[in-house]
Design an enzyme around this catalytic site. Structure first.
Site, PDB file in Angstrom:
ATOM      1  N   CYS A 116       1.751  -1.548  12.983  1.00 56.00           N
ATOM      2  CA  CYS A 116       0.982  -0.297  13.025  1.00 56.00           C
ATOM      3  C   CYS A 116       0.291  -0.074  14.367  1.00 56.00           C
ATOM      4  O   CYS A 116      -0.113   1.044  14.683  1.00 56.00           O
ATOM      5  CB  CYS A 116      -0.038  -0.265  11.892  1.00 56.00           C
ATOM      6  SG  CYS A 116       0.690  -0.513  10.270  1.00 56.00           S
ATOM      7  N   HIS A 258      -5.482   5.309  12.863  1.00 59.67           N
ATOM      8  CA  HIS A 258      -4.342   4.900  12.047  1.00 59.67           C
ATOM      9  C   HIS A 258      -4.641   5.275  10.588  1.00 59.67           C
ATOM     10  O   HIS A 258      -5.731   4.993  10.078  1.00 59.67           O
ATOM     11  CB  HIS A 258      -4.163   3.396  12.190  1.00 59.67           C
ATOM     12  CG  HIS A 258      -3.134   2.828  11.280  1.00 59.67           C
ATOM     13  ND1 HIS A 258      -1.898   3.402  11.111  1.00 59.67           N
ATOM     14  CD2 HIS A 258      -3.160   1.725  10.471  1.00 59.67           C
ATOM     15  CE1 HIS A 258      -1.212   2.680  10.242  1.00 59.67           C
ATOM     16  NE2 HIS A 258      -1.951   1.667   9.833  1.00 59.67           N
ATOM     17  N   ASN A 288       0.893   6.029   5.093  1.00 57.11           N
ATOM     18  CA  ASN A 288       0.809   5.140   6.244  1.00 57.11           C
ATOM     19  C   ASN A 288       2.183   5.078   6.917  1.00 57.11           C
ATOM     20  O   ASN A 288       3.116   4.491   6.366  1.00 57.11           O
ATOM     21  CB  ASN A 288       0.364   3.756   5.758  1.00 57.11           C
ATOM     22  CG  ASN A 288       0.202   2.753   6.886  1.00 57.11           C
ATOM     23  OD1 ASN A 288       0.684   2.976   7.995  1.00 57.11           O
ATOM     24  ND2 ASN A 288      -0.462   1.654   6.599  1.00 57.11           N
TER      25      ASN A 288
HETATM   26  N1  ACO Z   1      -1.123   1.077  -9.050  1.00 53.58           N
HETATM   27  C1  ACO Z   1      -1.891   0.608 -10.050  1.00 53.58           C
HETATM   28  N2  ACO Z   1      -2.482  -0.604  -9.999  1.00 53.58           N
HETATM   29  C2  ACO Z   1      -2.274  -1.336  -8.895  1.00 53.58           C
HETATM   30  C3  ACO Z   1      -1.496  -0.895  -7.826  1.00 53.58           C
HETATM   31  C4  ACO Z   1      -0.887   0.371  -7.934  1.00 53.58           C
HETATM   32  N3  ACO Z   1      -0.133   0.886  -6.948  1.00 53.58           N
HETATM   33  N4  ACO Z   1      -1.481  -1.846  -6.851  1.00 53.58           N
HETATM   34  C5  ACO Z   1      -2.240  -2.858  -7.306  1.00 53.58           C
HETATM   35  N5  ACO Z   1      -2.714  -2.560  -8.533  1.00 53.58           N
HETATM   36  C6  ACO Z   1      -3.562  -3.348  -9.394  1.00 53.58           C
HETATM   37  C7  ACO Z   1      -3.503  -4.836  -9.077  1.00 53.58           C
HETATM   38  O1  ACO Z   1      -2.382  -5.434  -9.679  1.00 53.58           O
HETATM   39  C8  ACO Z   1      -4.804  -5.309  -9.674  1.00 53.58           C
HETATM   40  O2  ACO Z   1      -4.626  -5.457 -11.048  1.00 53.58           O
HETATM   41  P1  ACO Z   1      -5.357  -6.646 -11.851  1.00 53.58           P
HETATM   42  O3  ACO Z   1      -6.822  -6.405 -11.666  1.00 53.58           O
HETATM   43  O4  ACO Z   1      -4.880  -6.438 -13.234  1.00 53.58           O
HETATM   44  O5  ACO Z   1      -4.866  -7.908 -11.208  1.00 53.58           O
HETATM   45  C9  ACO Z   1      -5.750  -4.136  -9.436  1.00 53.58           C
HETATM   46  O6  ACO Z   1      -4.917  -2.991  -9.168  1.00 53.58           O
HETATM   47  C10 ACO Z   1      -6.686  -4.337  -8.268  1.00 53.58           C
HETATM   48  O7  ACO Z   1      -5.909  -4.816  -7.196  1.00 53.58           O
HETATM   49  P2  ACO Z   1      -6.561  -5.113  -5.808  1.00 53.58           P
HETATM   50  O8  ACO Z   1      -5.532  -5.734  -4.903  1.00 53.58           O
HETATM   51  O9  ACO Z   1      -7.864  -5.813  -6.004  1.00 53.58           O
HETATM   52  O10 ACO Z   1      -6.894  -3.630  -5.329  1.00 53.58           O
HETATM   53  P3  ACO Z   1      -7.600  -3.185  -4.018  1.00 53.58           P
HETATM   54  O11 ACO Z   1      -8.821  -2.453  -4.338  1.00 53.58           O
HETATM   55  O12 ACO Z   1      -7.705  -4.314  -3.011  1.00 53.58           O
HETATM   56  O13 ACO Z   1      -6.575  -2.136  -3.433  1.00 53.58           O
HETATM   57  C11 ACO Z   1      -4.913  -1.945  -1.740  1.00 53.58           C
HETATM   58  C12 ACO Z   1      -5.272  -2.551  -3.086  1.00 53.58           C
HETATM   59  C13 ACO Z   1      -4.926  -0.447  -1.851  1.00 53.58           C
HETATM   60  C14 ACO Z   1      -3.530  -2.439  -1.359  1.00 53.58           C
HETATM   61  C15 ACO Z   1      -5.983  -2.417  -0.688  1.00 53.58           C
HETATM   62  O14 ACO Z   1      -6.152  -3.803  -0.741  1.00 53.58           O
HETATM   63  C16 ACO Z   1      -5.609  -1.997   0.683  1.00 53.58           C
HETATM   64  O15 ACO Z   1      -5.519  -0.844   0.994  1.00 53.58           O
HETATM   65  N6  ACO Z   1      -5.439  -2.958   1.602  1.00 53.58           N
HETATM   66  C17 ACO Z   1      -5.053  -2.651   2.927  1.00 53.58           C
HETATM   67  C18 ACO Z   1      -3.583  -2.757   2.993  1.00 53.58           C
HETATM   68  C19 ACO Z   1      -2.942  -1.779   3.924  1.00 53.58           C
HETATM   69  O16 ACO Z   1      -3.456  -0.748   4.268  1.00 53.58           O
HETATM   70  N7  ACO Z   1      -1.741  -2.154   4.345  1.00 53.58           N
HETATM   71  C20 ACO Z   1      -0.950  -1.313   5.143  1.00 53.58           C
HETATM   72  C21 ACO Z   1      -0.420  -2.036   6.339  1.00 53.58           C
HETATM   73  S1  ACO Z   1      -1.702  -2.665   7.381  1.00 53.58           S
HETATM   74  C22 ACO Z   1      -2.551  -1.315   7.848  1.00 53.58           C
HETATM   75  O17 ACO Z   1      -1.990  -0.300   8.020  1.00 53.58           O
HETATM   76  C23 ACO Z   1      -4.028  -1.418   8.010  1.00 53.58           C
END
Ligand code: ACO
Length: 332
Positions: A116, A258, A288
């Site tokens: 990214c 970003h 993204n």
């Molecule tokens: N739909 C429904 N539920 C979901 C989904 C989905 N798409 N994805 C995960 N869950 C569930 C998980 O399984 C978990 O369930 P559980 O509690 O039963 O185990 C629950 O939601 C919570 O999951 P978390 O991982 O704690 O959720 P979080 O609040 O951390 O959000 C997310 C997840 C959106 C991926 C977040 O961590 C995030 O945005 N991280 C940054 C990642 C990113 O942006 N990556 C892109 C590349 S790097 C960059 O560009 C910065």
């Protein structure tokens, strides 16, 4: 000839594929919901490349639009940098195919792998080439076709990303011109390399039936690690950019960041002290797009007339590596 003191943006362009994939479309593909995706990320829809459409096609189209806005031709470019982790092939480079598609001159053309942060890395290198006088017009492209390396059964990753390309032409700031690239700051912490990766298909784990069966050719992510790293490092790279330019948060007219996640950007806004109202946001529409994210947003904001001559525009990005950085512009 004395080397120019600064470089500046001469033009920008972007390309998004036509097909829209909405959150409700995703509800029919994996166990997710529009409400979850919007609440956790802010994303409502993203664009997906057409069958047969390649990264180099999207990159070439964004580049054509950037060249047009700069009033330049492919033959005017003497360095091409393409930030991508989803090139058409492991080899040759995406840059080689973009050069061919644009009909550019025989000049240095190379891919940069910083996920990214790829476009920002390109901008930093382009800036050095222009400032030393080694290159006069540099085309910096960010392109990503992540829909082909996503696991469409993994709801954690497949809801986040979209396809697209963004491009900019950098050249020397001439006497009396307002616009300038005031500074770039790029970083990388390899200690977190495993937090966001495609485990197989490279030389460490070559493609085999076993790696394909284990779905190891797709993006794997530790979302919370990335989230924490993003808030902290995006904010610190913005602060360093402002400190070095002797500017305050109050003097920033626009942050064009970003577009990963609205909650990440809210954290950055709090830490840097620039209100969200001054963040340009398009992640709800495009998701993204990785290395294409910042140049797409910059071009959209520019064409919408939001970025006015003399304004201070701050860009930042973070992705796999973990690689991150910032760029600060005086618009013009
Ligand atoms: N739909 C429904 N539920 C979901 C989904 C989905 N798409 N994805 C995960 N869950 C569930 C998980 O399984 C978990 O369930 P559980 O509690 O039963 O185990 C629950 O939601 C919570 O999951 P978390 O991982 O704690 O959720 P979080 O609040 O951390 O959000 C997310 C997840 C959106 C991926 C977040 O961590 C995030 O945005 N991280 C940054 C990642 C990113 O942006 N990556 C892109 C590349 S790097 C960059 O560009 C910065």
């Amino acid at each position: 000839m004395t080397a120019p003191r600064r470089s500046r943006l001469l033009g920008t362009g972007h390309y998004l594929p036509a097909r829209v994939l909405s959150n409700s479309d995703l509800e029919r593909m994996v166990d997710t919901s529009d409400a979850w995706i919007v609440e956790r990320t802010g994303i409502r829809e993203r664009r997906i490349a057409a069958e047969g459409e390649c990264s180099s096609d999207m990159a070439a189209e964004a580049a054509r639009r950037a060249l047009e806005s700069a009033g330049l031709k492919p033959a005017d470019i003497d360095l091409l940098l393409v930030g991508t982790i989803s090139a058409d092939h492991p080899m040759p480079s995406c840059a080689a195919l973009v050069q061919k598609k644009l009909g550019m001159r025989n000049v240095l053309c190379v891919d940069l792998s910083a996920a990214c942060a790829g476009w920002l890395y390109g901008l930093e290198i382009a800036d050095q080439y222009v400032r030393t006088g080694k290159a006069r017009r540099v085309l910096v492209v960010g392109v990503e076709l992540l829909s082909r390396v996503l696991d469409w059964t993994d709801r954690v990753t497949c809801v986040l990303f979209g396809d697209g390309a963004g491009a900019a032409v950098l050249g020397p700031q001439e006497e009396g011109e307002t616009g300038a690239l005031l500074g770039t700051h790029c970083f990388l912490d390899g200690g977190l390399a495993g937090a966001l990766c495609i485990p197989a298909g490279g030389s460490a784990r070559p493609a085999s039936h076993a790696t394909v069966d284990a779905r190891e050719h797709y993006v794997k992510m530790q979302g919370q690690e990335i989230f924490k790293s993003a808030v902290k490092n995006l904010a610190s790279s913005c602060k360093v950019a402002l400190e070095e330019a002797k500017l305050t948060a109050a003097e920033v007219d626009w942050v064009v960041p970003h577009q990963a996640n609205l909650r990440i950007l809210q954290g950055v806004s709090d830490r840097v002290g620039v209100p969200m109202a001054r963040f340009y946001i398009n992640l709800d529409r495009v998701g993204n797009t990785s290395s294409a994210s910042v140049p797409i947003a910059l071009d959209e904001a520019s064409r919408a007339g939001l970025l006015k001559p003399g304004q201070v525009v701050l860009c930042c990005a973070l992705g796999a590596g973990i690689a991150w950085g910032s760029a600060l512009f005086r618009w013009g």
